[in-house]
Design an enzyme around this catalytic site. Sequence first.
Site, PDB file in Angstrom:
ATOM      1  N   SER A 132      15.863   0.136   2.374  1.00 40.85           N
ATOM      2  CA  SER A 132      15.589  -1.061   3.172  1.00 40.85           C
ATOM      3  C   SER A 132      14.295  -1.714   2.703  1.00 40.85           C
ATOM      4  O   SER A 132      13.578  -1.183   1.860  1.00 40.85           O
ATOM      5  CB  SER A 132      15.496  -0.700   4.655  1.00 40.85           C
ATOM      6  OG  SER A 132      14.277  -0.032   4.899  1.00 40.85           O
ATOM      7  N   LYS A 133      14.027  -2.869   3.301  1.00 39.28           N
ATOM      8  CA  LYS A 133      12.881  -3.687   2.896  1.00 39.28           C
ATOM      9  C   LYS A 133      11.567  -2.905   2.843  1.00 39.28           C
ATOM     10  O   LYS A 133      10.708  -3.188   2.021  1.00 39.28           O
ATOM     11  CB  LYS A 133      12.707  -4.846   3.886  1.00 39.28           C
ATOM     12  CG  LYS A 133      13.811  -5.861   3.794  1.00 39.28           C
ATOM     13  CD  LYS A 133      13.232  -7.257   3.563  1.00 39.28           C
ATOM     14  CE  LYS A 133      14.307  -8.312   3.489  1.00 39.28           C
ATOM     15  NZ  LYS A 133      15.159  -8.150   2.306  1.00 39.28           N
ATOM     16  N   ARG A 134      11.439  -1.926   3.752  1.00 41.50           N
ATOM     17  CA  ARG A 134      10.142  -1.238   3.764  1.00 41.50           C
ATOM     18  C   ARG A 134       9.929  -0.391   2.501  1.00 41.50           C
ATOM     19  O   ARG A 134       8.820   0.007   2.196  1.00 41.50           O
ATOM     20  CB  ARG A 134       9.963  -0.407   5.039  1.00 41.50           C
ATOM     21  CG  ARG A 134      10.739   0.852   5.079  1.00 41.50           C
ATOM     22  CD  ARG A 134      10.733   1.454   6.474  1.00 41.50           C
ATOM     23  NE  ARG A 134      11.874   2.312   6.618  1.00 41.50           N
ATOM     24  CZ  ARG A 134      11.887   3.589   6.244  1.00 41.50           C
ATOM     25  NH1 ARG A 134      10.817   4.145   5.731  1.00 41.50           N
ATOM     26  NH2 ARG A 134      12.976   4.322   6.388  1.00 41.50           N
ATOM     27  N   GLY A 147      10.757  -1.570  -0.530  1.00 45.35           N
ATOM     28  CA  GLY A 147      10.521  -2.528  -1.623  1.00 45.35           C
ATOM     29  C   GLY A 147      11.641  -3.542  -1.622  1.00 45.35           C
ATOM     30  O   GLY A 147      12.305  -3.731  -0.603  1.00 45.35           O
ATOM     31  N   GLU A 152      15.316 -10.770  -5.168  1.00 44.22           N
ATOM     32  CA  GLU A 152      13.937 -10.321  -4.913  1.00 44.22           C
ATOM     33  C   GLU A 152      13.401  -9.542  -6.114  1.00 44.22           C
ATOM     34  O   GLU A 152      12.236  -9.682  -6.478  1.00 44.22           O
ATOM     35  CB  GLU A 152      13.886  -9.377  -3.707  1.00 44.22           C
ATOM     36  CG  GLU A 152      13.921 -10.054  -2.362  1.00 44.22           C
ATOM     37  CD  GLU A 152      14.228  -9.036  -1.250  1.00 44.22           C
ATOM     38  OE1 GLU A 152      14.784  -9.471  -0.242  1.00 44.22           O
ATOM     39  OE2 GLU A 152      13.954  -7.820  -1.414  1.00 44.22           O
TER      40      GLU A 152
END
Length: 489
Positions: A260-262, A264, A270
């Site tokens: 997930s985003k946390r 990276g 992205e």
Amino acid sequence: MDEIRVRIAPSPSGNLHIGTARTALFNYLFARKNGGKYVLRIEDTDAERTSQAYIDNIFDSLKALGLNWDEGPDVGGEYGPYTQSERFDIYPKYAQILLDKGFAYECYCTPEELEAEKEEAAKNKQAYVYSKKCENLTEEQKEKLKAEGRKPAIRFSVSKAQQAFHSSPVIHFNDLVKGDLHQDTSLIGDFVIMKSNGTPTYNFAVVVDDMLMKISHIIRGEDHISNTFKQILIYEALGADVPKFGHLGMILAPDRSKLSKRHGATAVSEFVEKGYLTEALLNFVALLGWSPSDGVEIKTLDEIAQDFRIGEVSSSNSIFEYDKLNWMNGQYIKKMDIKKLTEMAKPFLKKYDLSELSEEQLEKVIAATREPITILSELEHDTAYFFGKDIEYDEGVKAENIDTEQAQNILKYFDSQLDSYDFDNEEKLHEQMADFRTYFKENYGIKPKVTMWTIRAALTGRTRGADMGVILEVLGKDKVKYRIEKAIA
Ligand code: GLU
């Protein structure tokens, strides 16, 4: 054998996820290896979660990765994808077939009634399955409910389909990746295939489309295994051939939780914005489940396609090692054609006035700084001293390498020599710098590298960086003189 046809079917509720890119890649590889076709279908039946920006992002990302699809509606000489929302007139026809065959029925339950059923099940600590309350409604009862203004959804009768096509409620399929998989279908409630607003649900639309698009092999994430049993029953109820299924393990973060985003970046775009090359990304995700038979991990898409066998794909989860991706990206940066790399580097150098350098000079700068970077965004820092007039000194550099008496002597002598330097000739500059180092070694016993640290510090503010010949040549005599004299002052 019938034609091999596979598909990637993303839902546009976000930018193209790196996990979906891997699924797309494995489908693409399977098609290439087996002389098949690879189709893109946008699964946008859930209007609330869909956005055109996400659809565009999915297209652009797949194209950037080189995972171009083989067919679809023609849009000006190019293939568009198949899009479920443009096919809404198709699904009711097949729902009607299921109604006519008795494998589906209208359900008039309101959301409140369904909620009450769920609460009751929760109270009794039972897994919820729909009560089948509407399965045997008479025409009269239906008319009455319609008169109340209720619009029916259509539900699939799991038990009827199971009984018609399987001797046991436990049904099996042989997964291309995971082998035998089975499920007790008596635990699957009769699920909605058409909502009361006339749109199909995922499990139904996916079967109708895969059937009509003659998809022979469905390769997707293992989070769809439980859907597969429902889908098999729908194929059978429609009288269609059941395709082969292969379910890939999930991609987990290094801490073994869902990526997930946390952790990276997670979307292909992205990663690209951060400075990863699509070639490296593709090569890296191929290794999340597939391993090369010769052990050589860096491979082109074509090489991977030659070596790809779906039956050898790992059935377990893969760990997304950002460190390994960085290493691999660095390898690609090192080998990339310099013109192409320079073009790709430009968006990362927006801070600078690129017009200060000719294209040829910029290529020299990139060639001299591409090692040891791992992502393109590092170029902003690593090329900084090639731009502008003044430089910033790294901490401690000035005190140690510029402000000492010895350093000042080196700089003064260098300044006095500059007029004799040939700034247009990199090779010559190397020779002249070598003579310069030797002079201080022979006359003052100063180590050549110490002499060079001083010159480098005065010109770049740092003690490491690109080749000195390139620095001198690209900066040119005026800037070199300016920075040296500033360091003397
Ligand atoms: N649209 C589904 C998803 O994005 C994929 C469905 C499938 O591959 O069957 O998860």
